[in-house]
Design a protein around this motif. Structure first.
Motif, short mmCIF file in Angstrom:
data_model
loop_
_atom_site.label_atom_id
_atom_site.label_comp_id
_atom_site.label_asym_id
_atom_site.label_seq_id
_atom_site.Cartn_x
_atom_site.Cartn_y
_atom_site.Cartn_z
N ARG A 1 -14.06 7.64 10.88
CA ARG A 1 -15.36 8.32 10.92
C ARG A 1 -15.41 9.31 9.77
O ARG A 1 -14.50 10.15 9.62
CB ARG A 1 -15.47 9.06 12.24
N ASN A 2 -16.43 9.19 8.95
CA ASN A 2 -16.62 10.13 7.85
C ASN A 2 -17.38 11.34 8.37
O ASN A 2 -18.51 11.21 8.84
CB ASN A 2 -17.39 9.43 6.72
N THR A 3 -16.76 12.51 8.30
CA THR A 3 -17.41 13.70 8.86
C THR A 3 -18.43 14.31 7.90
O THR A 3 -19.16 15.22 8.27
CB THR A 3 -16.35 14.78 9.22
N PRO B 1 -13.42 14.04 5.85
CA PRO B 1 -14.36 13.82 4.75
C PRO B 1 -14.03 12.54 3.97
O PRO B 1 -12.96 11.95 4.16
CB PRO B 1 -14.18 15.07 3.88
N SER B 2 -14.92 12.18 3.09
CA SER B 2 -14.75 10.97 2.27
C SER B 2 -13.49 11.06 1.40
O SER B 2 -13.14 12.13 0.91
CB SER B 2 -15.99 10.85 1.37
N GLY B 3 -12.84 9.93 1.22
CA GLY B 3 -11.78 9.83 0.21
C GLY B 3 -10.49 10.55 0.51
O GLY B 3 -9.72 10.86 -0.40
N VAL B 4 -10.18 10.82 1.80
CA VAL B 4 -8.89 11.44 2.13
C VAL B 4 -7.87 10.41 2.62
O VAL B 4 -6.79 10.77 3.08
CB VAL B 4 -9.02 12.60 3.16
N GLY B 5 -8.25 9.13 2.55
CA GLY B 5 -7.27 8.08 2.87
C GLY B 5 -7.33 7.57 4.30
O GLY B 5 -6.37 6.96 4.76
N LYS B 6 -8.48 7.73 4.98
CA LYS B 6 -8.57 7.27 6.37
C LYS B 6 -8.43 5.76 6.47
O LYS B 6 -7.60 5.26 7.24
CB LYS B 6 -9.92 7.70 6.99
N THR B 7 -9.21 5.03 5.69
CA THR B 7 -9.16 3.57 5.76
C THR B 7 -7.83 3.06 5.22
O THR B 7 -7.23 2.14 5.78
CB THR B 7 -10.35 2.96 4.97
N LEU B 8 -7.37 3.70 4.16
CA LEU B 8 -6.08 3.33 3.59
C LEU B 8 -4.97 3.46 4.64
O LEU B 8 -4.11 2.59 4.77
CB LEU B 8 -5.77 4.23 2.38
N LEU B 9 -5.04 4.53 5.43
CA LEU B 9 -4.02 4.75 6.46
C LEU B 9 -4.02 3.61 7.49
O LEU B 9 -2.96 3.15 7.90
CB LEU B 9 -4.24 6.12 7.13
N THR C 1 -10.11 13.30 -2.88
CA THR C 1 -8.82 12.89 -3.44
C THR C 1 -8.98 11.57 -4.19
O THR C 1 -8.40 11.36 -5.25
CB THR C 1 -7.76 12.73 -2.32
N ARG C 2 -9.82 10.70 -3.63
CA ARG C 2 -10.09 9.41 -4.31
C ARG C 2 -10.65 9.65 -5.72
O ARG C 2 -10.20 9.04 -6.70
CB ARG C 2 -11.08 8.59 -3.50
N ASP C 3 -11.61 10.58 -5.83
CA ASP C 3 -12.19 10.90 -7.14
C ASP C 3 -11.11 11.41 -8.09
O ASP C 3 -11.09 11.06 -9.28
CB ASP C 3 -13.25 12.00 -7.01
N LEU D 1 0.83 -1.21 0.00
CA LEU D 1 0.00 0.00 0.00
C LEU D 1 0.86 1.25 0.00
O LEU D 1 1.94 1.28 0.58
CB LEU D 1 -0.90 0.00 1.24
N ASP D 2 0.34 2.26 -0.64
CA ASP D 2 1.05 3.52 -0.77
C ASP D 2 0.23 4.60 -0.09
O ASP D 2 -0.80 5.01 -0.61
CB ASP D 2 1.10 3.85 -2.28
N TYR D 3 0.65 5.04 1.09
CA TYR D 3 -0.05 6.15 1.74
C TYR D 3 0.86 7.37 1.68
O TYR D 3 2.01 7.31 2.11
CB TYR D 3 -0.40 5.83 3.19
N VAL D 4 0.37 8.46 1.13
CA VAL D 4 1.18 9.67 1.02
C VAL D 4 0.83 10.57 2.21
O VAL D 4 -0.30 11.05 2.34
CB VAL D 4 0.94 10.39 -0.32
N ASP D 5 1.83 10.78 3.05
CA ASP D 5 1.60 11.45 4.33
C ASP D 5 1.84 12.95 4.22
O ASP D 5 2.88 13.46 4.63
CB ASP D 5 2.56 10.83 5.37
#
Ligand SMILES: Nc1ncnc2c1ncn2[C@@H]1O[C@H](COP(=O)(O)OP(=O)(O)OP(=O)(O)O)[C@@H](O)[C@H]1O
Ligand SMILES: [Mg+2]
Length: 284
Positions: free
Chosen positions: A158-160, A41-49, A227-229, A7-11
């Motif tokens: 948590r998705n805000t 918010p959605s798609g900022v990499g929370k689950t990926l992190l 970011t996901r989009d 996995l690639d997480y960009v910090d």
């Protein structure tokens, strides 16, 4: 159970060193991570992190995809019929996580989209998420708890933005977590995430899509490009070309928001995207 996905997480916000410091007892190299709640918010990499952290540490990753339908039997475990005349106890994900931590010394339990658990289920997590680190299994007259010197790292997301299917997060459960809110990255940082993930990209297209995404995040439309989009759209770009990338961008929005987003796209790119496939009808 141990992830091997590269996995690639960009910090962009320096979250990794913060978590590393939070997880280490000062003056030692003892790993002692607090329960962590990653919100944003959605798609900022929370689950990926969460997955990246588990993969990086090489520890088992057990995930509960939270929803209002999640019951005690999914978390702790429960009796299920076996054949016609007997029942057997099937352990739930939290119980499996405790057993993995005890067996291997460390494990991560991810509670993805925590506030979508019903208030009753949230309440039931209290003993697991505090110093007790245990679950009761009355059906088989026992309990499971994390043994001394073993660690179960509980990480929740948590998705805000999305409130659909969400409950208020129990205050007592919330107080058991250290919360880190991950915002949308600023434009330059967001561009660099996409470059890192996709390699060479068309810089003009990237700049334009990031600008459109930022317009969509001002609260004027019911959808905001994440970011996901942007990763998806920039992946599509070399495959379908610029006009169709803009068409696909507009498609992300509901019919009510399409005029708003098309105007923003036109202002930024001078191209008005097609509103629907009807405008692409192939004459027969
Ligand atoms: N910082 C980042 N580093 C790498 N990829 C990222 C980053 N931020 C977003 N992405 C991209 O977004 C995708 C989705 O990330 P993820 O599913 O973790 O988001 P999320 O915050 O959990 O969203 P949701 O609230 O919708 O579940 C990733 O697969 C990746 O393509
Ligand atoms: Mg997620």
């Amino acid at each position: 159970m141990v992830l091997e996905k590269d996995l690639d997480y960009v910090d962009t916000f320096g979250i990794l060193p913060l978590i590393e410091k939070l997880s280490t007892k000062p003056g030692t190299d003892v790993w002692d991570p607090p329960n962590l709640l990653l919100s944003g918010p959605s798609g900022v990499g929370k689950t990926l992190l969460t997955a990246f952290l588990a993969e990086d540490l090489g520890i088992p990753y057990l995930e509960v995809n939270c929803s209002p339908e999640i019951k005690e039997r999914h978390l702790r475990g429960g009796l299920v019929p076996k054949g016609t005349s007997s029942v057997e106890f099937i352990f739930g994900t939290a119980s499996n996580a405790i057993m993995a931590a005890n067996e291997l010394g460390r494990a991560m339990l991810v509670l993805d989209e925590l506030p979508t658990l019903s208030p009753l289920m949230q309440k039931s997590l209290n003993p697991l998420t505090d110093f007790r680190r245990k679950v009761e299994l009355p059906e088989i007259s026992t309990h499971l708890e994390v043994m001394r010197h073993c660690k179960l790292w509980v990480v929740a997301t948590r998705n805000t933005l999305s409130v659909e299917g969400s409950y208020e997060l129990n205050q007592d459960l919330k107080s058991r977590f250290i919360e880190i809110e991950i915002p949308y990255p600023p434009p330059e940082a967001e561009k660099s995430i996409i470059r890192k993930l996709l390699g060479m990209v068309d810089e003009n297209a990237l700049a334009a899509l990031v600008a459109v995404a930022n317009e969509s995040r001002q609260g004027e439309s019911s959808y905001a490009l994440s970011t996901r989009d942007l990763v998806e759209l920039m992946t599509a770009h070399p495959r379908v070309g610029w006009h169709d990338t803009l068409f696909l961008t507009a498609q992300k929005f509901s019919a009510e928001d399409r005029t708003f987003i098309s105007t923003r796209i036109r202002d930024i790119t001078t191209i008005t995207p097609n509103h629907s496939l009807v405008s692409r009808l192939i004459p027969t």
